[in-house]
Design an enzyme around this catalytic site. Structure first.
Site, PDB file in Angstrom:
ATOM      1  N   HIS A   7       0.853  -1.190   0.000  1.00 46.51           N
ATOM      2  CA  HIS A   7       0.000   0.000   0.000  1.00 46.51           C
ATOM      3  C   HIS A   7       0.891   1.242   0.000  1.00 46.51           C
ATOM      4  O   HIS A   7       1.951   1.267   0.643  1.00 46.51           O
ATOM      5  CB  HIS A   7      -0.893   0.025   1.238  1.00 46.51           C
ATOM      6  CG  HIS A   7      -1.984  -0.988   1.205  1.00 46.51           C
ATOM      7  ND1 HIS A   7      -3.227  -0.739   1.732  1.00 46.51           N
ATOM      8  CD2 HIS A   7      -2.033  -2.242   0.714  1.00 46.51           C
ATOM      9  CE1 HIS A   7      -3.997  -1.807   1.570  1.00 46.51           C
ATOM     10  NE2 HIS A   7      -3.279  -2.734   0.956  1.00 46.51           N
TER      11      HIS A   7
ATOM     12  N   GLU B 150       0.704   4.063   1.509  1.00 51.04           N
ATOM     13  CA  GLU B 150       0.989   4.622   2.830  1.00 51.04           C
ATOM     14  C   GLU B 150       2.109   3.860   3.530  1.00 51.04           C
ATOM     15  O   GLU B 150       3.013   4.457   4.118  1.00 51.04           O
ATOM     16  CB  GLU B 150      -0.264   4.588   3.719  1.00 51.04           C
ATOM     17  CG  GLU B 150      -1.439   5.348   3.166  1.00 51.04           C
ATOM     18  CD  GLU B 150      -2.395   4.476   2.346  1.00 51.04           C
ATOM     19  OE1 GLU B 150      -3.602   4.754   2.395  1.00 51.04           O
ATOM     20  OE2 GLU B 150      -1.938   3.532   1.670  1.00 51.04           O
TER      21      GLU B 150
ATOM     22  N   CYS C   5      -6.884   2.550   4.623  1.00 48.06           N
ATOM     23  CA  CYS C   5      -7.619   1.375   5.102  1.00 48.06           C
ATOM     24  C   CYS C   5      -7.243   1.110   6.560  1.00 48.06           C
ATOM     25  O   CYS C   5      -6.396   1.805   7.140  1.00 48.06           O
ATOM     26  CB  CYS C   5      -7.295   0.167   4.228  1.00 48.06           C
ATOM     27  SG  CYS C   5      -5.597  -0.441   4.445  1.00 48.06           S
TER      28      CYS C   5
ATOM     29  N   CYS D 152      -3.432   0.406   7.070  1.00 47.64           N
ATOM     30  CA  CYS D 152      -2.628   1.629   6.972  1.00 47.64           C
ATOM     31  C   CYS D 152      -2.916   2.572   8.136  1.00 47.64           C
ATOM     32  O   CYS D 152      -2.001   3.223   8.650  1.00 47.64           O
ATOM     33  CB  CYS D 152      -2.864   2.299   5.630  1.00 47.64           C
ATOM     34  SG  CYS D 152      -2.242   1.291   4.252  1.00 47.64           S
TER      35      CYS D 152
END
Length: 145
Positions: A46, A48, A76, A79
């Site tokens: 991801h 992040e 999400c 994260c």
């Protein structure tokens, strides 16, 4: 945020969902960058997480105090947990994610009073730009199918 959108564009060009993230120091210097890389075979790829990892490496500490995380889409749950654990004090994200967002949409992990760290959240900054980028990406995917 412009750098986060540039990274999101890179992600889209690579066939990834167009999400980009940057971690900025208090003086505005970008110390971490990330774009989605899940389709490369990394379920933790991801934007992040990648930006947070790079920022920690740059400053030599897992505590990212005095930083701001800029993201093109609401983080999400995974994260959001990383944001809290890295002690990032401020999060700025563009569009809300009603299907997976955990910084205000489905839940709000980053401001949960039961945790030992809470994050100041600013949302909606460049939201239309993010929504348009995501809608275009998914429309192109459907058109190819």
């Amino acid at each position: 945020m412009d750098e986060a959108f540039a990274l999101a564009s890179e992600a889209a060009a690579a066939g990834e969902i167009p999400i980009g993230a940057v971690v900025a120091a208090a003086d505005g210097t970008i110390i971490g960058r990330g774009r989605n890389r899940r389709e490369e075979g990394d379920p933790l790829g991801h934007a992040e997480l990648l930006a947070i990892r790079e920022a920690a490496r740059v400053i030599g500490d897992w505590r990212l105090e005095n930083t701001t995380l800029f993201v093109t889409l609401e983080p999400c749950a995974m994260c959001a947990g990383a944001i809290v654990n890295a002690r990032i004090p401020r999060l700025v994200f563009a569009a809300h994610d009603p299907k997976a967002g955990f910084c205000g949409s489905l839940g709000n992990l980053v401001q949960d009073g039961r945790l030992n760290h809470r994050v100041e959240v600013t949302s909606g900054f460049e939201a239309e730009r993010s929504k348009t980028m995501l809608q275009t990406f998914f429309q192109q995917l459907r058109d190819r199918s």
